[in-house]
Design a protein around this motif. Structure first.
Motif, PDB file in Angstrom:
ATOM      1  N   MET A  50      -7.802  18.469  20.142  1.00 14.29           N
ATOM      2  CA  MET A  50      -8.058  18.580  21.561  1.00 14.29           C
ATOM      3  C   MET A  50      -8.731  17.304  22.081  1.00 14.29           C
ATOM      4  O   MET A  50      -8.402  16.864  23.171  1.00 14.29           O
ATOM      5  CB  MET A  50      -8.944  19.791  21.845  1.00 14.29           C
ATOM      6  N   THR A  51      -9.649  16.762  21.315  1.00 11.81           N
ATOM      7  CA  THR A  51     -10.335  15.551  21.753  1.00 11.81           C
ATOM      8  C   THR A  51      -9.346  14.409  21.953  1.00 11.81           C
ATOM      9  O   THR A  51      -9.433  13.662  22.933  1.00 11.81           O
ATOM     10  CB  THR A  51     -11.430  15.148  20.750  1.00 11.81           C
ATOM     11  N   GLU A  52      -8.371  14.296  21.050  1.00 11.53           N
ATOM     12  CA  GLU A  52      -7.382  13.230  21.175  1.00 11.53           C
ATOM     13  C   GLU A  52      -6.562  13.390  22.446  1.00 11.53           C
ATOM     14  O   GLU A  52      -6.226  12.411  23.108  1.00 11.53           O
ATOM     15  CB  GLU A  52      -6.461  13.182  19.951  1.00 11.53           C
ATOM     16  N   MET A  53      -6.222  14.622  22.808  1.00 13.22           N
ATOM     17  CA  MET A  53      -5.481  14.850  24.046  1.00 13.22           C
ATOM     18  C   MET A  53      -6.330  14.462  25.249  1.00 13.22           C
ATOM     19  O   MET A  53      -5.832  13.826  26.186  1.00 13.22           O
ATOM     20  CB  MET A  53      -5.041  16.314  24.164  1.00 13.22           C
ATOM     21  N   ALA A  54      -7.602  14.828  25.220  1.00  8.75           N
ATOM     22  CA  ALA A  54      -8.495  14.466  26.318  1.00  8.75           C
ATOM     23  C   ALA A  54      -8.652  12.955  26.399  1.00  8.75           C
ATOM     24  O   ALA A  54      -8.649  12.384  27.494  1.00  8.75           O
ATOM     25  CB  ALA A  54      -9.855  15.132  26.134  1.00  8.75           C
ATOM     26  N   ASP A  55      -8.763  12.294  25.248  1.00  9.12           N
ATOM     27  CA  ASP A  55      -8.863  10.827  25.229  1.00  9.12           C
ATOM     28  C   ASP A  55      -7.619  10.179  25.834  1.00  9.12           C
ATOM     29  O   ASP A  55      -7.702   9.115  26.448  1.00  9.12           O
ATOM     30  CB  ASP A  55      -9.040  10.304  23.804  1.00  9.12           C
ATOM     31  N   ALA A  56      -6.476  10.819  25.667  1.00 14.32           N
ATOM     32  CA  ALA A  56      -5.218  10.288  26.196  1.00 14.32           C
ATOM     33  C   ALA A  56      -5.054  10.572  27.686  1.00 14.32           C
ATOM     34  O   ALA A  56      -4.085  10.145  28.289  1.00 14.32           O
ATOM     35  CB  ALA A  56      -4.043  10.867  25.417  1.00 14.32           C
ATOM     36  N   GLY A  57      -6.000  11.310  28.259  1.00 10.23           N
ATOM     37  CA  GLY A  57      -5.959  11.564  29.687  1.00 10.23           C
ATOM     38  C   GLY A  57      -5.394  12.911  30.085  1.00 10.23           C
ATOM     39  O   GLY A  57      -5.160  13.158  31.263  1.00 10.23           O
ATOM     40  N   ALA A  58      -5.163  13.798  29.112  1.00 11.31           N
ATOM     41  CA  ALA A  58      -4.637  15.130  29.436  1.00 11.31           C
ATOM     42  C   ALA A  58      -5.675  15.919  30.230  1.00 11.31           C
ATOM     43  O   ALA A  58      -6.868  15.841  29.954  1.00 11.31           O
ATOM     44  CB  ALA A  58      -4.274  15.889  28.158  1.00 11.31           C
ATOM     45  N   THR A  59      -5.214  16.665  31.197  1.00  4.76           N
ATOM     46  CA  THR A  59      -6.113  17.523  31.972  1.00  4.76           C
ATOM     47  C   THR A  59      -6.418  18.793  31.177  1.00  4.76           C
ATOM     48  O   THR A  59      -5.726  19.118  30.205  1.00  4.76           O
ATOM     49  CB  THR A  59      -5.475  17.919  33.309  1.00  4.76           C
ATOM     50  N   SER A  60      -7.427  19.527  31.621  1.00  7.10           N
ATOM     51  CA  SER A  60      -7.759  20.799  30.964  1.00  7.10           C
ATOM     52  C   SER A  60      -6.577  21.756  31.014  1.00  7.10           C
ATOM     53  O   SER A  60      -6.284  22.449  30.043  1.00  7.10           O
ATOM     54  CB  SER A  60      -8.981  21.444  31.624  1.00  7.10           C
ATOM     55  N   GLN A  61      -5.871  21.781  32.155  1.00  9.73           N
ATOM     56  CA  GLN A  61      -4.710  22.665  32.294  1.00  9.73           C
ATOM     57  C   GLN A  61      -3.624  22.285  31.304  1.00  9.73           C
ATOM     58  O   GLN A  61      -2.984  23.150  30.711  1.00  9.73           O
ATOM     59  CB  GLN A  61      -4.161  22.595  33.723  1.00  9.73           C
ATOM     60  N   VAL A  91     -11.464  25.241  26.189  1.00 10.26           N
ATOM     61  CA  VAL A  91     -10.940  23.897  25.954  1.00 10.26           C
ATOM     62  C   VAL A  91     -12.106  22.933  25.759  1.00 10.26           C
ATOM     63  O   VAL A  91     -12.089  22.096  24.859  1.00 10.26           O
ATOM     64  CB  VAL A  91     -10.034  23.443  27.118  1.00 10.26           C
ATOM     65  N   ASP A  92     -13.140  23.060  26.588  1.00  9.38           N
ATOM     66  CA  ASP A  92     -14.298  22.174  26.509  1.00  9.38           C
ATOM     67  C   ASP A  92     -15.015  22.260  25.163  1.00  9.38           C
ATOM     68  O   ASP A  92     -15.586  21.278  24.699  1.00  9.38           O
ATOM     69  CB  ASP A  92     -15.287  22.468  27.631  1.00  9.38           C
ATOM     70  N   VAL A  93     -14.967  23.419  24.523  1.00  2.24           N
ATOM     71  CA  VAL A  93     -15.597  23.575  23.210  1.00  2.24           C
ATOM     72  C   VAL A  93     -14.949  22.649  22.186  1.00  2.24           C
ATOM     73  O   VAL A  93     -15.623  22.055  21.349  1.00  2.24           O
ATOM     74  CB  VAL A  93     -15.506  25.046  22.723  1.00  2.24           C
ATOM     75  N   TYR A  94     -13.648  22.493  22.277  1.00  7.68           N
ATOM     76  CA  TYR A  94     -12.907  21.731  21.277  1.00  7.68           C
ATOM     77  C   TYR A  94     -12.588  20.292  21.683  1.00  7.68           C
ATOM     78  O   TYR A  94     -12.156  19.505  20.857  1.00  7.68           O
ATOM     79  CB  TYR A  94     -11.611  22.461  20.925  1.00  7.68           C
ATOM     80  N   ALA A  95     -12.801  19.944  22.947  1.00  6.16           N
ATOM     81  CA  ALA A  95     -12.539  18.584  23.412  1.00  6.16           C
ATOM     82  C   ALA A  95     -13.875  17.893  23.631  1.00  6.16           C
ATOM     83  O   ALA A  95     -14.477  17.990  24.696  1.00  6.16           O
ATOM     84  CB  ALA A  95     -11.722  18.607  24.700  1.00  6.16           C
ATOM     85  N   SER A  96     -14.368  17.224  22.611  1.00  2.00           N
ATOM     86  CA  SER A  96     -15.662  16.550  22.693  1.00  2.00           C
ATOM     87  C   SER A  96     -15.622  15.451  23.745  1.00  2.00           C
ATOM     88  O   SER A  96     -14.657  14.701  23.849  1.00  2.00           O
ATOM     89  CB  SER A  96     -16.016  15.935  21.338  1.00  2.00           C
ATOM     90  N   LYS A  97     -16.700  15.362  24.520  1.00  2.00           N
ATOM     91  CA  LYS A  97     -16.799  14.329  25.549  1.00  2.00           C
ATOM     92  C   LYS A  97     -17.191  13.005  24.895  1.00  2.00           C
ATOM     93  O   LYS A  97     -18.000  12.971  23.980  1.00  2.00           O
ATOM     94  CB  LYS A  97     -17.861  14.698  26.586  1.00  2.00           C
ATOM     95  N   ASN A  98     -16.591  11.916  25.370  1.00  3.35           N
ATOM     96  CA  ASN A  98     -16.933  10.608  24.830  1.00  3.35           C
ATOM     97  C   ASN A  98     -16.606   9.520  25.847  1.00  3.35           C
ATOM     98  O   ASN A  98     -16.092   9.785  26.923  1.00  3.35           O
ATOM     99  CB  ASN A  98     -16.218  10.356  23.499  1.00  3.35           C
ATOM    100  N   THR A  99     -16.933   8.296  25.499  1.00  2.00           N
ATOM    101  CA  THR A  99     -16.750   7.176  26.416  1.00  2.00           C
ATOM    102  C   THR A  99     -15.285   6.960  26.772  1.00  2.00           C
ATOM    103  O   THR A  99     -14.978   6.605  27.916  1.00  2.00           O
ATOM    104  CB  THR A  99     -17.345   5.888  25.807  1.00  2.00           C
ATOM    105  N   ALA A 100     -14.362   7.181  25.842  1.00  2.00           N
ATOM    106  CA  ALA A 100     -12.939   6.984  26.136  1.00  2.00           C
ATOM    107  C   ALA A 100     -12.506   7.875  27.293  1.00  2.00           C
ATOM    108  O   ALA A 100     -11.751   7.438  28.174  1.00  2.00           O
ATOM    109  CB  ALA A 100     -12.093   7.265  24.894  1.00  2.00           C
ATOM    110  N   GLN A 101     -12.979   9.100  27.331  1.00  2.00           N
ATOM    111  CA  GLN A 101     -12.620  10.009  28.413  1.00  2.00           C
ATOM    112  C   GLN A 101     -13.233   9.558  29.728  1.00  2.00           C
ATOM    113  O   GLN A 101     -12.612   9.663  30.788  1.00  2.00           O
ATOM    114  CB  GLN A 101     -13.055  11.427  28.075  1.00  2.00           C
ATOM    115  N   THR A 102     -14.451   9.034  29.665  1.00  2.00           N
ATOM    116  CA  THR A 102     -15.099   8.520  30.866  1.00  2.00           C
ATOM    117  C   THR A 102     -14.316   7.346  31.421  1.00  2.00           C
ATOM    118  O   THR A 102     -14.068   7.255  32.628  1.00  2.00           O
ATOM    119  CB  THR A 102     -16.548   8.103  30.565  1.00  2.00           C
ATOM    120  N   VAL A 103     -13.899   6.453  30.548  1.00  4.92           N
ATOM    121  CA  VAL A 103     -13.109   5.294  30.977  1.00  4.92           C
ATOM    122  C   VAL A 103     -11.795   5.755  31.590  1.00  4.92           C
ATOM    123  O   VAL A 103     -11.378   5.258  32.644  1.00  4.92           O
ATOM    124  CB  VAL A 103     -12.883   4.320  29.805  1.00  4.92           C
TER     125      VAL A 103
END
Length: 69
Positions: A1-12, A26-38
């Motif tokens: 999940m984190t990799e998908m979030a890093d790639a810019g995937a939305t929660s939906q 979804v938030d439980v499994y998609a760790s927040k990090n700098t890549a997602q912020t960028v």
């Protein structure tokens, strides 16, 4: 999940692939990090934020400040 979030995937989008029923799960499994912020800031660039604004926000995120100090 984190990799998908890093790639810019939305929660939906992540929910549709994972089968989770809520964004909270979804938030439980998609760790927040700098890549997602960028990624989020790059999307915001389309709405007119300057490079200086984006760099300042990234620095504030990495320093743990919110810019109000």
């Amino acid at each position: 999940m984190t990799e998908m979030a890093d790639a810019g995937a939305t929660s939906q989008e992540m929910m549709s692939l994972s089968g989770h029923l809520t964004t909270a799960m979804v938030d439980v499994y998609a760790s927040k990090n700098t890549a997602q912020t960028v990624n989020a800031l790059e999307k915001r660039r389309m709405f007119g934020w300057s490079e200086a604004d984006l760099n300042r926000m990234i620095e504030e995120y990495e320093d743990g400040t919110d810019g109000d100090e």
